[in-house]
Motif scaffolding. Structure first.
Motif, PDB file in Angstrom:
ATOM      1  N   LYS A  95     -19.853  21.355  -4.869  1.00 36.91           N
ATOM      2  CA  LYS A  95     -19.137  20.762  -3.839  1.00 36.91           C
ATOM      3  C   LYS A  95     -17.697  20.906  -4.286  1.00 36.91           C
ATOM      4  CE  LYS A  95     -22.631  17.475  -2.326  1.00 36.91           C
ATOM      5  NZ  LYS A  95     -22.672  15.854  -2.094  1.00 36.91           N
ATOM      6  N   PRO A  96     -16.822  20.960  -3.321  1.00 34.21           N
ATOM      7  CA  PRO A  96     -15.209  20.816  -3.426  1.00 34.21           C
ATOM      8  C   PRO A  96     -14.923  19.709  -4.085  1.00 34.21           C
ATOM      9  CG  PRO A  96     -15.765  21.655  -1.370  1.00 34.21           C
ATOM     10  CD  PRO A  96     -16.898  21.288  -1.941  1.00 34.21           C
ATOM     11  N   ALA A  97     -13.953  19.897  -5.410  1.00 30.59           N
ATOM     12  CA  ALA A  97     -13.426  18.265  -5.854  1.00 30.59           C
ATOM     13  C   ALA A  97     -12.482  18.016  -4.988  1.00 30.59           C
ATOM     14  CB  ALA A  97     -12.777  18.793  -7.240  1.00 30.59           C
ATOM     15  N   ARG A  98     -12.004  16.623  -5.370  1.00 29.36           N
ATOM     16  CA  ARG A  98     -11.119  15.975  -4.384  1.00 29.36           C
ATOM     17  C   ARG A  98      -9.993  15.475  -5.035  1.00 29.36           C
ATOM     18  NH1 ARG A  98     -13.435  11.285  -1.498  1.00 29.36           N
ATOM     19  NH2 ARG A  98     -14.573  11.037  -3.604  1.00 29.36           N
ATOM     20  N   TRP A  99      -8.949  15.488  -4.500  1.00 23.21           N
ATOM     21  CA  TRP A  99      -7.731  14.911  -4.899  1.00 23.21           C
ATOM     22  C   TRP A  99      -7.597  13.546  -4.364  1.00 23.21           C
ATOM     23  CZ3 TRP A  99      -4.481  15.572  -9.427  1.00 23.21           C
ATOM     24  CH2 TRP A  99      -4.722  16.961 -10.003  1.00 23.21           C
ATOM     25  N   VAL A 100      -7.480  12.362  -4.913  1.00 20.41           N
ATOM     26  CA  VAL A 100      -7.472  11.042  -4.280  1.00 20.41           C
ATOM     27  C   VAL A 100      -6.353  10.220  -4.843  1.00 20.41           C
ATOM     28  CG1 VAL A 100     -10.004  11.209  -3.624  1.00 20.41           C
ATOM     29  CG2 VAL A 100      -9.151  10.169  -5.906  1.00 20.41           C
ATOM     30  N   ILE A 101      -5.899   9.299  -4.032  1.00 20.60           N
ATOM     31  CA  ILE A 101      -5.022   8.250  -4.625  1.00 20.60           C
ATOM     32  C   ILE A 101      -6.032   7.104  -5.014  1.00 20.60           C
ATOM     33  CG2 ILE A 101      -3.033   6.796  -3.886  1.00 20.60           C
ATOM     34  CD1 ILE A 101      -2.436   8.848  -1.827  1.00 20.60           C
ATOM     35  N   ALA A 102      -5.798   6.402  -6.061  1.00 20.49           N
ATOM     36  CA  ALA A 102      -6.586   5.230  -6.391  1.00 20.49           C
ATOM     37  C   ALA A 102      -5.602   4.193  -7.187  1.00 20.49           C
ATOM     38  CB  ALA A 102      -7.759   5.825  -7.431  1.00 20.49           C
ATOM     39  N   VAL A 103      -6.006   2.953  -6.937  1.00 23.53           N
ATOM     40  CA  VAL A 103      -5.235   1.930  -7.292  1.00 23.53           C
ATOM     41  C   VAL A 103      -6.284   1.162  -8.075  1.00 23.53           C
ATOM     42  CG1 VAL A 103      -3.650   1.972  -5.417  1.00 23.53           C
ATOM     43  CG2 VAL A 103      -5.655   0.754  -5.140  1.00 23.53           C
ATOM     44  N   SER A 104      -5.929  -0.039  -8.665  1.00 23.76           N
ATOM     45  CA  SER A 104      -6.516  -0.949  -9.345  1.00 23.76           C
ATOM     46  C   SER A 104      -7.482  -1.857  -8.558  1.00 23.76           C
ATOM     47  CB  SER A 104      -5.976  -1.990 -10.436  1.00 23.76           C
ATOM     48  OG  SER A 104      -5.182  -2.756  -9.366  1.00 23.76           O
ATOM     49  N   ALA A 172     -15.326   3.920 -13.671  1.00 24.55           N
ATOM     50  CA  ALA A 172     -15.363   3.228 -14.799  1.00 24.55           C
ATOM     51  C   ALA A 172     -14.055   2.476 -15.559  1.00 24.55           C
ATOM     52  CB  ALA A 172     -15.677   4.505 -16.023  1.00 24.55           C
ATOM     53  N   HIS A 173     -12.891   3.103 -14.843  1.00 31.79           N
ATOM     54  CA  HIS A 173     -11.557   2.363 -15.216  1.00 31.79           C
ATOM     55  C   HIS A 173     -11.135   1.419 -14.333  1.00 31.79           C
ATOM     56  CE1 HIS A 173     -11.225   6.007 -17.595  1.00 31.79           C
ATOM     57  NE2 HIS A 173     -10.251   5.399 -18.448  1.00 31.79           N
ATOM     58  N   GLY A 174     -12.332   0.866 -13.411  1.00 34.02           N
ATOM     59  CA  GLY A 174     -11.877  -0.285 -12.624  1.00 34.02           C
ATOM     60  C   GLY A 174     -11.032  -0.076 -11.447  1.00 34.02           C
ATOM     61  N   LEU A 175     -10.902   1.291 -10.896  1.00 35.95           N
ATOM     62  CA  LEU A 175     -10.062   1.650  -9.809  1.00 35.95           C
ATOM     63  C   LEU A 175     -10.687   1.974  -8.441  1.00 35.95           C
ATOM     64  CD1 LEU A 175      -7.910   4.506 -12.002  1.00 35.95           C
ATOM     65  CD2 LEU A 175      -7.582   1.958 -11.654  1.00 35.95           C
ATOM     66  N   ARG A 176      -9.997   2.099  -7.555  1.00 38.69           N
ATOM     67  CA  ARG A 176     -10.662   2.001  -6.060  1.00 38.69           C
ATOM     68  C   ARG A 176      -9.830   3.095  -5.382  1.00 38.69           C
ATOM     69  NH1 ARG A 176      -8.107  -0.921  -2.095  1.00 38.69           N
ATOM     70  NH2 ARG A 176      -7.390  -2.395  -3.565  1.00 38.69           N
ATOM     71  N   ILE A 177     -10.620   4.020  -4.635  1.00 37.00           N
ATOM     72  CA  ILE A 177     -10.000   5.075  -4.038  1.00 37.00           C
ATOM     73  C   ILE A 177      -9.402   4.575  -2.442  1.00 37.00           C
ATOM     74  CG2 ILE A 177     -10.185   7.435  -2.822  1.00 37.00           C
ATOM     75  CD1 ILE A 177     -12.295   7.976  -5.071  1.00 37.00           C
ATOM     76  N   ILE A 178      -8.165   4.796  -2.142  1.00 39.05           N
ATOM     77  CA  ILE A 178      -7.692   4.447  -1.016  1.00 39.05           C
ATOM     78  C   ILE A 178      -7.129   5.664  -0.018  1.00 39.05           C
ATOM     79  CG2 ILE A 178      -6.705   2.348  -2.002  1.00 39.05           C
ATOM     80  CD1 ILE A 178      -3.965   3.748  -1.494  1.00 39.05           C
ATOM     81  N   HIS A 179      -7.598   6.566  -0.695  1.00 39.67           N
ATOM     82  CA  HIS A 179      -6.917   7.839   0.419  1.00 39.67           C
ATOM     83  C   HIS A 179      -7.199   9.155  -0.377  1.00 39.67           C
ATOM     84  CE1 HIS A 179      -4.654   9.572   3.825  1.00 39.67           C
ATOM     85  NE2 HIS A 179      -4.468  10.674   2.707  1.00 39.67           N
TER      86      HIS A 179
END
Length: 291
Positions: A95-104, A172-179
């Protein structure tokens, strides 16, 4: 202009997968030691290793005639190259990889607008800056040399823009994707002057066809079996083949040989069903290329 086709092989995470794909396509590329110039068993091609991030620039300026790199790195530098073919392959998935924005995970940021005035760490600096500028959101984008996911945890950034296929490292780093900013996959690209050269273009088109054929074959398997005459129609109807299966009489027998190409993902379910329907001597075999 050199008569040999100058091929750029991506150095790093895609190197082994690229060499394996070329092998299935009919070319053996060998990398020795720390040399940046692999050998290839084709006298009309010469190879160079190049980081995927720099590939588009080197193809654009003619250092290389053709190369493989991500759609993301072409977009990052706005490179003026000819995209010959999409080649969707990776180490983990097809599948295509995704560039995402992630925050804590506990960040108050929920959407893009909440990042106004915040600091973002990423390797994809140019594209990220343009992305926010086009939306009128002021952010401070800093280049990350690596371990980008840890920047938020260490308090060095409010958010990251990172590439992901499975999201496992981000979680694993405790991050959350927002976009999601963009989807990317490997592309075969060519220098525009090389593309105008009939001899080189023919070689590039040959390469694209065989690479695509090898990629298609990775998802397919061949099936052969012997089938009694009274079960042929039923078994043929069970085979989700590319077109129609090949059916032929077995010599001096009222049995038939049936051969088909099916998606590898269904083989584990379809073989027991074929056997239950009367098929015998079922053989599954791998494919190198499907053109």
């Amino acid at each position: 202009m050199s008569s040999k086709l100058k091929l750029g092989v991506p150095k790093g995470s895609l190197q082994d997968a690229t060499i394996a794909l070329f092998k299935k396509s009919g070319w053996k590329i060998s990398v020795s030691g720390r040399s940046y110039f692999p050998t290839i068993d084709d006298d009309t091609i010469e190879c160079s290793l190049c980081r995927a991030q720099e590939m588009a620039r080197n193809v654009e300026n003619g250092t290389m005639d053709v190369g493989l790199t991500g759609k993301d790195w072409i977009a990052e530098y706005g490179s003026d190259v000819h995209v010959v073919s999409d080649l969707i392959y990776s180490k983990v998935s097809a599948k295509p990889a995704r560039w995402v924005i992630a925050v804590s995970h506990d960040s108050p940021v929920k959407k893009l607008e909440d990042l106004e005035g915040k600091k973002i760490s990423t390797e994809l600096v140019g594209y990220t800056k343009r992305y926010f500028q086009e939306r009128g959101i002021n952010v401070d984008v800093e280049f990350s040399w690596g371990a980008t996911e840890a920047k938020v945890v260490a308090g060095l950034a409010d958010a990251i823009v990172e590439i992901t296929e499975t999201e496992s490292t981000i979680k694993a780093h405790g991050l959350r994707i927002i976009h999601e900013l963009m989807q990317t996959n490997t592309q075969l690209i060519a220098n525009k002057e090389a593309w105008k050269n009939p001899e080189k273009r023919a070689k590039i088109e040959q390469m694209a066809m065989l690479l695509q054929g090898a990629l298609v074959a990775e998802k397919l398997s061949g099936l052969k079996m012997n089938v009694p005459a009274d079960s042929v129609d039923k078994i043929v109807s069970m085979l989700p083949c590319l077109k129609g299966p090949t059916v032929s009489h077995l010599y001096n027998s009222d049995w038939f040989a049936v051969e088909s190409v099916v998606e590898t993902s269904v083989v584990r379910d379809i073989i027991p069903a074929l056997k239950a329907a009367g098929a015998q001597g079922i053989i599954e075999y791998s494919l190198n290329k499907v053109i």
